[in-house]
Design a protein around this motif. Structure first.
Motif, PDB file in Angstrom:
ATOM      1  N   ILE A 172       0.855  -1.193   0.000  1.00 32.53           N
ATOM      2  CA  ILE A 172       0.000   0.000   0.000  1.00 32.53           C
ATOM      3  C   ILE A 172       0.887   1.237   0.000  1.00 32.53           C
ATOM      4  N   ASP A 175       0.211   7.522   1.031  1.00 38.25           N
ATOM      5  CA  ASP A 175      -0.769   8.591   0.833  1.00 38.25           C
ATOM      6  C   ASP A 175      -2.097   8.097   0.266  1.00 38.25           C
ATOM      7  N   GLY A 176      -2.276   6.773   0.175  1.00 39.61           N
ATOM      8  CA  GLY A 176      -3.534   6.220  -0.325  1.00 39.61           C
ATOM      9  C   GLY A 176      -3.679   6.239  -1.830  1.00 39.61           C
ATOM     10  N   SER A 177      -2.617   6.599  -2.568  1.00 39.25           N
ATOM     11  CA  SER A 177      -2.669   6.625  -4.031  1.00 39.25           C
ATOM     12  C   SER A 177      -2.406   5.227  -4.583  1.00 39.25           C
ATOM     13  N   ASP A 272     -11.611  -3.170   1.380  1.00 33.26           N
ATOM     14  CA  ASP A 272     -10.933  -1.871   1.380  1.00 33.26           C
ATOM     15  C   ASP A 272      -9.750  -1.926   0.410  1.00 33.26           C
ATOM     16  N   ASN A 274      -7.367   0.000   0.028  1.00 32.55           N
ATOM     17  CA  ASN A 274      -6.140   0.453   0.668  1.00 32.55           C
ATOM     18  C   ASN A 274      -5.768  -0.429   1.856  1.00 32.55           C
ATOM     19  N   SER A 275      -5.850  -1.741   1.630  1.00 27.43           N
ATOM     20  CA  SER A 275      -5.474  -2.685   2.682  1.00 27.43           C
ATOM     21  C   SER A 275      -4.504  -3.706   2.108  1.00 27.43           C
TER      22      SER A 275
END
Length: 431
Positions: A172, A175-177, A272, A274-275
């Motif tokens: 991951i 910054d979640g990108s 999710d 982002n996991s």
């Protein structure tokens, strides 16, 4: 038209090698685009419409490129190869830039450019085989394309897993990108696309225009008039295959929409994006795409001998049945390794889907119009995809309650319908 020379194994290998690069690009797109859309915040019922680029660019670009390539002759590159090169350059650049999209609309726009570019390279490759090979080697030529489609897809599928598990890249991003392993996968894909197409361009020669019968009437027709003439003179094999292609590609498109994120959610239990669990599911989903592609190119090696014994039509029926059952079985699978059994059927079906229909129609197409007729035939692929892209969002939200697994299983049902429609086909081949 003069008699075409039979080519050696390695000459046919060189002709088809470019498809390795094309399928590397397609494989990355098919295995990762829905996940990229989820990374950027898209909902399940939005995904079909976001995939609209693939069929729409195919509908528009393929007949135009087919028409133009029928009438092109470059003193160095030849007839079809100028389009191989142009498409490969733009597709490679877009592949590199795609995972840097920062919003859904940006990724969708990049997908339009990518699909248009891939179609510019891909459409002439179908005609390229029929241009150069004599009729008795057509099945071998399209089977060799299936072989490289399988290899390219395997390489595309293994890249995320390799970068995560061998190179050790992070699952991951902070910054979640979109994670770096996805970006690097697309970078390698872009380089491979261009390199493979250049190999075919530099190792293969095309017959010059004077090789073909002169037909001034065909050459004087404009694009729309030429397309109308081709449509009005559509071979019987086109008409017979139309419903088979319709249900086959409708089912395939549902698989590409939702298989990756179905595996993440249904098998790995990850919702999710982002996991780390989602990253594991995405990597394994790509492995599944890669595995069925291994099956594709291994089965492509034995397809000609099977077709010689039972005929192309019966073989296509059997392959589609296995593919449909493979997708249906995913609804009953909760173990990641058991998924490979389902993907075996899908891989066998895919080997047949990308070769046998083209072998069935190639002998019915006028040599000087091979490009535009191949583009016309591909409309039977893109029209069901457009229907799915425009209408399946409503089906997902209203009838399937956004259940991605049920969408994949419905794809299996549609491919089974295509299989039984195959039994209605008639062919000139001797079974």
């Amino acid at each position: 038209m003069k008699k075409k020379e039979e080519l050696s194994f390695w000459q046919i290998w060189n002709m088809a090698f470019g498809f390795l690069g094309i399928q590397f690009g397609w494989g990355l797109q098919m295995g990762n685009m829905s996940a990229i859309y989820e990374f950027l915040g898209a909902s399940p019922d939005q995904i079909p419409l976001l995939w609209l680029a693939a069929p729409m660019t195919g509908l528009i670009v393929q007949p135009i490129i087919g028409y133009l390539s029928d009438r092109t002759w470059h003193p160095v590159l030849g007839r079809r190869k100028p389009y191989f090169l142009i498409g490969a350059i733009f597709a490679s650049i877009t592949l590199v830039l795609m995972p840097y999209s920062s919003a859904v609309w940006m990724a969708a726009g990049m997908l339009w450019i990518l699909d248009a570019s891939i179609n510019i390279s891909m459409e002439p490759t179908r005609a390229f085989i029929a241009d150069i090979l004599p009729e008795k080697q057509l099945s071998r030529g399209y089977t060799m394309q299936s072989f490289f489609i399988g290899i390219g897809a395997v390489l595309a599928a293994l890249m995320p897993w390799f970068l995560l598990n061998v190179v050790g890249m992070e699952k991951i991003s902070s910054d979640g990108s979109i994670p770096d392993y996805v970006k690097v996968s697309f970078l390698v894909g872009g380089i491979s696309f261009l390199a493979a197409m250049l190999y075919t361009i530099f190792t293969t020669k095309e017959y010059p225009p004077e090789f073909y019968d002169d037909n001034k009437q065909e050459e004087s027709l404009g694009y729309l008039e030429g397309l109308k003439v081709a449509f009005n003179n559509m071979p019987k094999s086109f008409i017979q295959l139309a419903p088979v292609q319709f249900f086959t590609w409708l089912g395939l498109f549902l698989m590409w929409f939702y298989l990756t994120i179905t595996i993440c959610e249904h098998v790995f239990g990850a919702t999710d994006p982002n996991s780390e669990l989602y990253a594991d599911g995405l990597a394994w989903a790509n492995i599944c795409f890669g595995y069925y592609s291994v099956v594709t190119f291994l089965f492509a090696l034995v397809m000609p001998s099977i077709a010689n014994r039972i005929g192309n039509i019966k073989l296509h029926f059997m392959c589609l049945v296995l593919g449909g059952l493979g997708l249906l079985s995913i609804g009953f699978i909760h173990n990641q390794y058991t998924l490979l059994l389902a993907m075996t059927g899908v891989g066998i079906a895919w080997a047949s889907i990308v070769s046998i229909p083209y072998a069935l129609i190639a002998r019915d197409i006028p040599a000087k119009q091979m490009g535009i007729f191949m583009g016309l035939f591909n409309m039977f692929i893109v029209l069901p995809e457009i229907i799915a892209a425009l209408g399946f969002g409503w089906v997902m939200s209203t009838l399937l309650n956004n259940n991605k697994l049920h969408a994949v299983m419905l794809g299996g049902v549609l491919i089974l319908i295509a299989a039984f429609l195959t039994l209605r086909l008639q062919s000139k081949e001797s079974n």
